[in-house]
Design an enzyme around this catalytic site. Structure first.
Site, short mmCIF file in Angstrom:
data_model
loop_
_atom_site.label_atom_id
_atom_site.label_comp_id
_atom_site.label_asym_id
_atom_site.label_seq_id
_atom_site.Cartn_x
_atom_site.Cartn_y
_atom_site.Cartn_z
N GLY A 1 78.76 32.23 -5.67
CA GLY A 1 77.58 32.72 -4.94
C GLY A 1 77.23 31.78 -3.80
CB ALA B 1 77.72 16.69 5.87
CB VAL B 2 82.60 18.11 4.44
CG1 VAL B 2 84.09 18.19 4.37
CG2 VAL B 2 81.99 17.89 3.05
CB VAL B 3 83.66 19.32 9.46
CG1 VAL B 3 84.38 19.30 10.80
CG2 VAL B 3 84.19 20.45 8.58
NE ARG B 4 79.66 17.86 14.27
CZ ARG B 4 78.51 18.39 14.69
NH1 ARG B 4 77.37 17.79 14.42
NH2 ARG B 4 78.52 19.48 15.42
NE ARG C 1 79.96 35.90 -8.04
CZ ARG C 1 79.11 34.87 -8.16
NH1 ARG C 1 79.52 33.72 -8.64
NH2 ARG C 1 77.86 34.99 -7.78
CG ASP D 1 79.31 24.95 -14.48
OD1 ASP D 1 79.50 23.80 -14.07
OD2 ASP D 1 78.97 25.22 -15.65
CB THR E 1 74.85 27.13 -7.63
OG1 THR E 1 74.11 28.13 -8.33
CG2 THR E 1 74.77 25.84 -8.43
CG ASP F 1 71.88 30.23 -10.62
OD1 ASP F 1 70.95 30.82 -10.05
OD2 ASP F 1 72.91 30.78 -11.00
CG ASP G 1 73.78 26.98 -13.23
OD1 ASP G 1 74.18 26.50 -12.14
OD2 ASP G 1 74.18 28.05 -13.68
NE ARG H 1 49.18 49.12 -9.03
CZ ARG H 1 49.52 49.68 -7.88
NH1 ARG H 1 50.06 48.98 -6.91
NH2 ARG H 1 49.32 50.97 -7.70
NE ARG I 1 74.65 37.54 -13.69
CZ ARG I 1 75.65 37.72 -12.81
NH1 ARG I 1 76.86 37.33 -13.11
NH2 ARG I 1 75.43 38.26 -11.64
CD GLU J 1 70.43 37.28 -12.38
OE1 GLU J 1 70.92 36.31 -11.80
OE2 GLU J 1 70.74 38.44 -12.14
CD GLN K 1 65.48 35.23 -6.49
OE1 GLN K 1 65.08 34.45 -7.32
NE2 GLN K 1 66.07 36.37 -6.81
NE ARG K 2 74.08 34.50 -3.63
CZ ARG K 2 74.78 35.31 -4.44
NH1 ARG K 2 74.54 35.31 -5.74
NH2 ARG K 2 75.72 36.06 -3.97
O1 F6P Z 1 75.21 31.84 -9.30
C1 F6P Z 1 74.26 32.18 -8.39
C2 F6P Z 1 73.75 33.59 -8.63
O2 F6P Z 1 72.89 33.87 -7.56
C3 F6P Z 1 73.06 33.83 -9.97
O3 F6P Z 1 71.73 33.40 -10.01
C4 F6P Z 1 73.18 35.31 -10.10
O4 F6P Z 1 73.12 35.69 -11.46
C5 F6P Z 1 74.53 35.59 -9.53
O5 F6P Z 1 74.79 34.54 -8.61
C6 F6P Z 1 74.64 36.91 -8.81
O6 F6P Z 1 75.92 37.09 -8.38
P1 F6P Z 1 76.46 38.24 -7.43
O7 F6P Z 1 76.35 37.76 -6.03
O8 F6P Z 1 77.86 38.42 -7.82
O9 F6P Z 1 75.59 39.44 -7.65
#
Ligand code: F6P
Length: 366
Positions: free
Chosen positions: A58, A69-72, A119, A150, A172, A174, A176, A209, A218, A270, A299-300
């Site tokens: 992701g 940063a890596v390239v420079r 992926r 990971d 990432t 996450d 995690d 509400r 996940r 999620e 969020q990404r």
């Molecule tokens: O690993 C990052 C992440 O954004 C997770 O939080 C989420 O469950 C997953 O990727 C979603 O993946 P995709 O882009 O394959 O929907």
């Protein structure tokens, strides 16, 4: 069976397409262990000349800043830098091109990853890893820097196990990855979620509400937990902690209503369940209107925060430091506030848990 050195030599020959050993005698990659370069004599190790970099899994805001940063820093260290597009998928297909200092201009503030990401299912097999290693050989890459989570690290470890030097940078949203306190993209994702939830609160409060918001994670509740604290959520549901609907959701909302509260925020990671189902259950049980919102891939995206840009830049430099020191097969990490590195095998054996005190503190604010 061969000893470790013979196995690596056999793989190397196999990758080069020159089979000296019977292929059926090569062990599965998962049975091998990457060389720990801290434990070997550095004078026997060739210095690095050409370095590849890829982003995988992701995307996360700040990945561009890490590539930059890596390239420079790599060019400043005298390395030739190469970008691999579409993660490991691009690696085994040989999508590799040179990067100069100017090719990373104007990327620092941009979300996503200009190298693109994927992926790769193929790379989860030994044959896929060998194909990737073969492309590293074809382009004479002495090392590969992998920016990802990971799953991406496991791909890097597989390459390291067959003798291809790697460095991992944690990217990432996450947060995690066990070996590090911080992953690139986490801060931006949390700020994005927080801003969205503040907006949802305005409308939830106007209509009296309950707003049930599903955030990413996940397997990890880091985003949910911290965003929940920052937005004053009534209830935060995360995969690491089992919850009781009556005690942790219903009672909290009803207690609030009975003391005059007019709106309610419930945050669901999620991995726990769907916002829609939880909103339905709340509405049925309490009669309070409940509306679900899934923040999803929002969020990404977006321009990385200052924290993500600086973390990415410093972690990118650290990756180059490792290569300059011939300390391969390392993961760049943040530990006790410092940016440092750990052995890839050891890093991937670590586990990360959400400490009970964060959960308790979140509850005390309800
Ligand atoms: O690993 C990052 C992440 O954004 C997770 O939080 C989420 O469950 C997953 O990727 C979603 O993946 P995709 O882009 O394959 O929907």
């Amino acid at each position: 069976m061969y000893n470790d050195a013979e196995i690596l030599f056999a793989f190397r020959r196999h990758i080069m397409g020159r089979l000296l050993y019977d292929e059926s005698n090569l062990p599965e990659i998962s049975s091998l262990r990457a060389v720990n370069y801290d434990k070997i004599d550095k004078s026997t190790v060739e210095p690095v000349k050409r370095v590849g970099v890829l982003t995988s899994g992701g995307d996360a805001p700040g990945m561009n800043a890490a590539i930059r940063a890596v390239v420079r820093a790599g060019i400043n260290a005298g390395f030739e830098m190469y970008g691999v597009t579409r993660g490991y998928h691009g690696l085994w297909k040989g999508e590799i091109k040179p990067l100069d200092g100017r090719s990373v201009s104007e990327t620092l503030q941009r979300g996503g990853t200009f190298l693109m990401t994927a992926r790769s299912q193929t790379f989860m097999t030994d044959q896929g890893v060998l194909k990737g290693a073969r492309m590293m050989e074809a382009y004479e890459l002495d090392a590969l820097i992998v920016i990802g989570g990971d799953g991406s690290y496991k791909g890097a470890r597989a390459l390291a196990r067959i003798g291809m030097p790697v460095i991992g940078i944690p990217g990432t949203i996450d947060n995690d990855i066990a070996s590090t306190e911080y992953t690139i993209g986490y801060d931006t994702a949390m700020n994005t979620a927080m801003q969205c939830i503040d907006k949802l609160r305005d409308t939830a409060s106007s209509h009296e509400r309950c707003s049930v918001i599903e955030v990413m994670g996940r397997h990890a509740g880091w985003i949910a937990l911290n965003v929940g604290i920052a937005t004053g959520a009534e209830s935060i549901l995360i995969p690491e902690v089992p919850y009781d609907f009556n005690r942790d959701v219903l009672r909290v909302i009803l207690d609030g209503r009975n003391t005059g509260k007019k709106h309610y925020i419930v945050i669901v990671a999620e991995g726990v369940g769907h916002a829609e189902d939880i909103a339905k259950q709340i509405e049925e049980a309490t009669g309070i209107e409940a509306r679900p919102t899934i923040l999803g891939h929002l969020q990404r995206g977006g321009s990385p925060t200052l924290r993500d840009r600086t973390m990415a830049s410093l972690m990118g430099i650290k990756a180059i430091d490792c290569l300059m020191d011939k300390r391969f097969n390392r993961l760049v990490v943040r530990q006790h506030g410092d940016i440092t590195d750990v052995d890839i095998e050891e890093g991937l054996e670590m586990t990360k848990t959400i400490t009970p005190d964060i959960i308790e503190n979140a509850k005390r604010l309800g």
